[in-house]
Scaffold this motif. Structure first.
Motif, PDB file in Angstrom:
ATOM      1  N   ARG A  92     -10.262  -4.324   5.819  1.00 51.23           N
ATOM      2  CA  ARG A  92      -9.301  -4.757   6.832  1.00 51.23           C
ATOM      3  C   ARG A  92      -8.002  -5.178   6.172  1.00 51.23           C
ATOM      4  O   ARG A  92      -7.935  -5.334   4.958  1.00 51.23           O
ATOM      5  N   GLU A  93      -6.979  -5.324   6.983  1.00 49.60           N
ATOM      6  CA  GLU A  93      -5.676  -5.708   6.453  1.00 49.60           C
ATOM      7  C   GLU A  93      -5.407  -7.182   6.678  1.00 49.60           C
ATOM      8  O   GLU A  93      -5.616  -7.691   7.778  1.00 49.60           O
ATOM      9  N   PHE A  94      -4.931  -7.860   5.647  1.00 49.60           N
ATOM     10  CA  PHE A  94      -4.427  -9.214   5.819  1.00 49.60           C
ATOM     11  C   PHE A  94      -3.123  -9.136   6.615  1.00 49.60           C
ATOM     12  O   PHE A  94      -2.496  -8.069   6.670  1.00 49.60           O
ATOM     13  N   ASN A 123       0.810  -1.226   0.000  1.00 54.16           N
ATOM     14  CA  ASN A 123       0.000   0.000   0.000  1.00 54.16           C
ATOM     15  C   ASN A 123       0.838   1.268   0.000  1.00 54.16           C
ATOM     16  O   ASN A 123       0.611   2.177  -0.771  1.00 54.16           O
ATOM     17  N   SER A 135     -20.352 -12.405  -1.625  1.00 57.16           N
ATOM     18  CA  SER A 135     -20.830 -11.264  -2.422  1.00 57.16           C
ATOM     19  C   SER A 135     -20.407  -9.940  -1.794  1.00 57.16           C
ATOM     20  O   SER A 135     -20.394  -9.790  -0.581  1.00 57.16           O
ATOM     21  N   GLY A 136     -20.020  -9.011  -2.656  1.00 59.73           N
ATOM     22  CA  GLY A 136     -19.603  -7.687  -2.185  1.00 59.73           C
ATOM     23  C   GLY A 136     -18.100  -7.526  -2.093  1.00 59.73           C
ATOM     24  O   GLY A 136     -17.604  -6.422  -1.901  1.00 59.73           O
ATOM     25  N   GLU A 137     -17.371  -8.634  -2.248  1.00 61.19           N
ATOM     26  CA  GLU A 137     -15.918  -8.546  -2.150  1.00 61.19           C
ATOM     27  C   GLU A 137     -15.302  -7.895  -3.389  1.00 61.19           C
ATOM     28  O   GLU A 137     -15.779  -8.102  -4.512  1.00 61.19           O
ATOM     29  N   GLY A 138     -14.236  -7.163  -3.165  1.00 59.29           N
ATOM     30  CA  GLY A 138     -13.481  -6.590  -4.271  1.00 59.29           C
ATOM     31  C   GLY A 138     -12.431  -7.583  -4.735  1.00 59.29           C
ATOM     32  O   GLY A 138     -11.739  -8.184  -3.916  1.00 59.29           O
ATOM     33  N   LYS A 188     -13.392   0.818  -7.034  1.00 61.61           N
ATOM     34  CA  LYS A 188     -13.514  -0.224  -8.055  1.00 61.61           C
ATOM     35  C   LYS A 188     -14.560  -1.274  -7.647  1.00 61.61           C
ATOM     36  O   LYS A 188     -15.340  -1.746  -8.474  1.00 61.61           O
ATOM     37  N   THR A 189     -14.550  -1.651  -6.380  1.00 63.04           N
ATOM     38  CA  THR A 189     -15.497  -2.664  -5.899  1.00 63.04           C
ATOM     39  C   THR A 189     -16.927  -2.145  -6.034  1.00 63.04           C
ATOM     40  O   THR A 189     -17.818  -2.846  -6.527  1.00 63.04           O
ATOM     41  N   ASP A 215      -7.440 -16.308   8.337  1.00 58.61           N
ATOM     42  CA  ASP A 215      -6.149 -15.765   7.896  1.00 58.61           C
ATOM     43  C   ASP A 215      -4.992 -16.449   8.609  1.00 58.61           C
ATOM     44  O   ASP A 215      -3.926 -16.657   8.051  1.00 58.61           O
ATOM     45  N   THR A 263      -9.324  -7.714  -5.649  1.00 60.74           N
ATOM     46  CA  THR A 263      -8.179  -6.793  -5.612  1.00 60.74           C
ATOM     47  C   THR A 263      -7.074  -7.202  -6.583  1.00 60.74           C
ATOM     48  O   THR A 263      -6.344  -6.348  -7.055  1.00 60.74           O
ATOM     49  N   THR A 283      -4.857  -5.224   1.570  1.00 60.17           N
ATOM     50  CA  THR A 283      -6.167  -4.764   2.024  1.00 60.17           C
ATOM     51  C   THR A 283      -7.278  -5.669   1.504  1.00 60.17           C
ATOM     52  O   THR A 283      -7.252  -6.086   0.344  1.00 60.17           O
ATOM     53  N   TYR A 284      -8.227  -5.974   2.375  1.00 63.09           N
ATOM     54  CA  TYR A 284      -9.423  -6.737   2.000  1.00 63.09           C
ATOM     55  C   TYR A 284     -10.608  -5.794   2.004  1.00 63.09           C
ATOM     56  O   TYR A 284     -10.749  -4.975   2.916  1.00 63.09           O
ATOM     57  N   ILE A 285     -11.449  -5.894   0.976  1.00 68.12           N
ATOM     58  CA  ILE A 285     -12.618  -5.010   0.853  1.00 68.12           C
ATOM     59  C   ILE A 285     -13.872  -5.849   0.649  1.00 68.12           C
ATOM     60  O   ILE A 285     -13.888  -6.739  -0.208  1.00 68.12           O
ATOM     61  N   ARG A 286     -14.903  -5.557   1.426  1.00 67.85           N
ATOM     62  CA  ARG A 286     -16.207  -6.159   1.124  1.00 67.85           C
ATOM     63  C   ARG A 286     -17.310  -5.136   1.388  1.00 67.85           C
ATOM     64  O   ARG A 286     -17.465  -4.637   2.511  1.00 67.85           O
ATOM     65  N   VAL A 287     -18.065  -4.833   0.348  1.00 68.87           N
ATOM     66  CA  VAL A 287     -19.148  -3.862   0.448  1.00 68.87           C
ATOM     67  C   VAL A 287     -20.419  -4.607   0.841  1.00 68.87           C
ATOM     68  O   VAL A 287     -20.817  -5.566   0.172  1.00 68.87           O
ATOM     69  N   PRO A 345      -6.445   1.384  -0.683  1.00 72.25           N
ATOM     70  CA  PRO A 345      -7.783   1.107  -0.138  1.00 72.25           C
ATOM     71  C   PRO A 345      -8.880   1.955  -0.805  1.00 72.25           C
ATOM     72  O   PRO A 345      -9.956   1.452  -1.129  1.00 72.25           O
ATOM     73  N   GLN A 361      -6.639 -12.543  -3.596  1.00 74.85           N
ATOM     74  CA  GLN A 361      -8.086 -12.324  -3.754  1.00 74.85           C
ATOM     75  C   GLN A 361      -8.372 -12.275  -5.247  1.00 74.85           C
ATOM     76  O   GLN A 361      -8.455 -11.215  -5.861  1.00 74.85           O
ATOM     77  N   PHE A 401      -9.380   0.617  -4.371  1.00 75.43           N
ATOM     78  CA  PHE A 401     -10.070  -0.679  -4.332  1.00 75.43           C
ATOM     79  C   PHE A 401     -11.556  -0.510  -3.995  1.00 75.43           C
ATOM     80  O   PHE A 401     -12.403  -1.188  -4.569  1.00 75.43           O
ATOM     81  N   SER A 432     -17.955  -2.180  -9.522  1.00 73.49           N
ATOM     82  CA  SER A 432     -18.193  -3.551  -9.995  1.00 73.49           C
ATOM     83  C   SER A 432     -19.566  -4.051  -9.550  1.00 73.49           C
ATOM     84  O   SER A 432     -20.117  -4.973 -10.136  1.00 73.49           O
ATOM     85  N   LEU A 433     -20.095  -3.431  -8.486  1.00 69.98           N
ATOM     86  CA  LEU A 433     -21.400  -3.839  -7.962  1.00 69.98           C
ATOM     87  C   LEU A 433     -22.540  -3.032  -8.590  1.00 69.98           C
ATOM     88  O   LEU A 433     -23.681  -3.108  -8.153  1.00 69.98           O
ATOM     89  N   TYR A 484      -0.998  -8.814  -3.905  1.00 65.67           N
ATOM     90  CA  TYR A 484      -2.382  -8.832  -4.378  1.00 65.67           C
ATOM     91  C   TYR A 484      -2.633  -9.903  -5.440  1.00 65.67           C
ATOM     92  O   TYR A 484      -3.167  -9.619  -6.515  1.00 65.67           O
ATOM     93  N   TYR A 515      -7.880  -5.415  -9.775  1.00 63.30           N
ATOM     94  CA  TYR A 515      -7.769  -3.954  -9.673  1.00 63.30           C
ATOM     95  C   TYR A 515      -6.295  -3.549  -9.607  1.00 63.30           C
ATOM     96  O   TYR A 515      -5.873  -2.566 -10.219  1.00 63.30           O
TER      97      TYR A 515
END
Lengths: 290, 290
Positions: free
Chosen positions: B32-34, A62, A101-104, B73-74, A196, A106, B39-43, B67, A95, B70, B77-78, A92, A109
């Protein structure tokens, strides 16, 4: 004409070694932080009409992204012919699909971002997993280098009667190649991931390899949970203390210390990420491709 | 239909206030961070066909970029209709030209990156300096909001007999507006910058304002050197301890403590960057534009 090799902060030693190996010029650049956390870039080398190589391993990606992006843009603004990113550890890659559902996604991207500002990518043993090759996500040409020959050669030279142990089904293809080149037998464990940091492994019988030295091999050692779990099982077998070999020394948090304390004989990694466990040098692997 | 307001980490309180002010839905997201720093993203919110607002002040921008990218973009994508970035403090506005050959014009590169993944930008008193407006560098529509009315209203309400002091010629246009709306006189200093952290100021005579309260105003308080230097000069005049007002509380390193210790009466900032000196709330300024 040979490329000019630039190091991003933290990659100076590998960049220097690569430059030396191919007798290329080292790029001169000032990269520093303003008091408010912004990055300042000034390229001192004459890059006009030259091929440029940026060396930047992408562990902890990052905070590295903007300096890398800025350096590439600056070099291009100065008329460079092309910019190739050498990133021994590519982040990256994990993932690579929507699990919930809802995950990016990454990995896509990130690939799209990188593809937007460099012209080519060279990396080492990326964690492809569900993808067959890099051009499923990277739109720029990319080249994958493999450490398997370096690892098998290390094993042949330094480890007597090795039995290679792969952590999971995915690793089979890779571990079997190393084992073959190292003239060693191998077994594959079954790994179940519960989060994790939480994994369990199922262990096949290794009675007949009792007098061998167990050699655990994995591409990324991150939390080291799989290796620690495996070392625990091996302790019960009265085999020699195992040697752990990883390509990428990610070692999050205190995992290196935990692995050391778990009863291993040695921990060996390639220098795709600078770490005290680095014993296998990737300089020539990269140099050959430049 | 009202937009959904998402907060990037650290912007929760401002995002909540904005959502409340316009009775909009707050976006639900897991960021959140792995263990390895990715970075992990979930909307979690249903963003399909909705207008989306991301609130992310860009102090310390390097680690925030991925972040933010991402998440945008997420969300796209939705199936979101549009993504608007509300960034109360916009970074990378200062390196806006090549001062010495080889320098990267980071303000352009940064703008080009942001323009590539959001559809609109709203920011507050950006440090435009040599540029007239945002669309010289940003290719997406952008809107600039000004705090001058909020600041003059604060001065009118809380400071008796103020004399406004601008740090440099650039600040004149801005300080004169605040002074006029606050019904107060103003003077402008001449600043000479000798490096990131080293500045000197030339002070005009302020004999006739002896009984006024000096009010130093600046857009960004970063190293606070200009303000500290000015406070030193003011001490010799036997005026009341000055009030320092800044829009953006950048406060690099221990500059806030140094400024407090320099002999100021009060330090007041807008909450474009969360800080204990925040006294002027920008929520309504932003809410009006959404």
């Amino acid at each position: 004409m040979k490329p000019i090799i630039f190091a991003l902060p933290g990659n100076e030693s590998l960049a220097k070694n690569i430059a030396n190996a191919i007798h290329a010029e080292e790029g001169q650049v000032i990269i520093r932080e303003f008091p408010d956390g912004e990055t300042y870039i000034r390229v001192l080398s004459d890059v006009k009409n030259r091929k440029i190589v940026l060396v930047c391993t992408l562990i902890d990606p990052n905070k590295k992204m903007l300096p890398l992006y800025f350096l590439s843009k600056t070099i291009k603004s100065l008329g460079a012919m092309s910019v190739c990113l050498v990133t021994p550890y590519l982040s990256y890659m994990r993932q690579d699909k929507v699990f919930i559902s809802g995950e990016g996604v990454t990995s896509e991207y990130f690939a799209s971002l990188i593809s937007g500002f460099v012209d080519k990518l060279i990396t080492i043993d990326p964690h492809l997993h569900r993808r067959k090759n890099m051009n499923e996500i990277y739109t720029i040409p990319s080249e994958i280098l493999h450490t398997s020959l370096l690892i098998s050669s290390y094993i042949r030279k330094h480890i007597k009667d090795p039995i290679l142990i792969g952590p999971d089904v995915e690793s089979k293809q890779w571990v079997s190649v190393i084992a073959e080149k190292a003239n060693a037998p191998f077994i594959i464990l079954e790994k179940t991931r519960h989060g994790d940091k939480n994994v369990s492994v199922t262990f096949p019988s290794i009675e007949k390899f009792k007098d061998h030295t167990p050699v655990l091999v994995d591409d990324i050692i991150s939390t080291a949970r799989t290796m620690i779990e495996t070392v625990k099982h091996l302790k019960k077998t009265n085999m020699k203390p195992p040697v752990c070999i990883g390509v990428h020394a990610v070692f999050s948090d205190n995992s290196y210390e935990s692995l050391k304390d778990s009863g291993v004989g040695q921990i060996i990694t390639c220098n795709t990420i600078e770490h005290e466990s680095n014993k296998i040098d990737i300089t020539k692997l990269i140099a050959k491709k430049l």
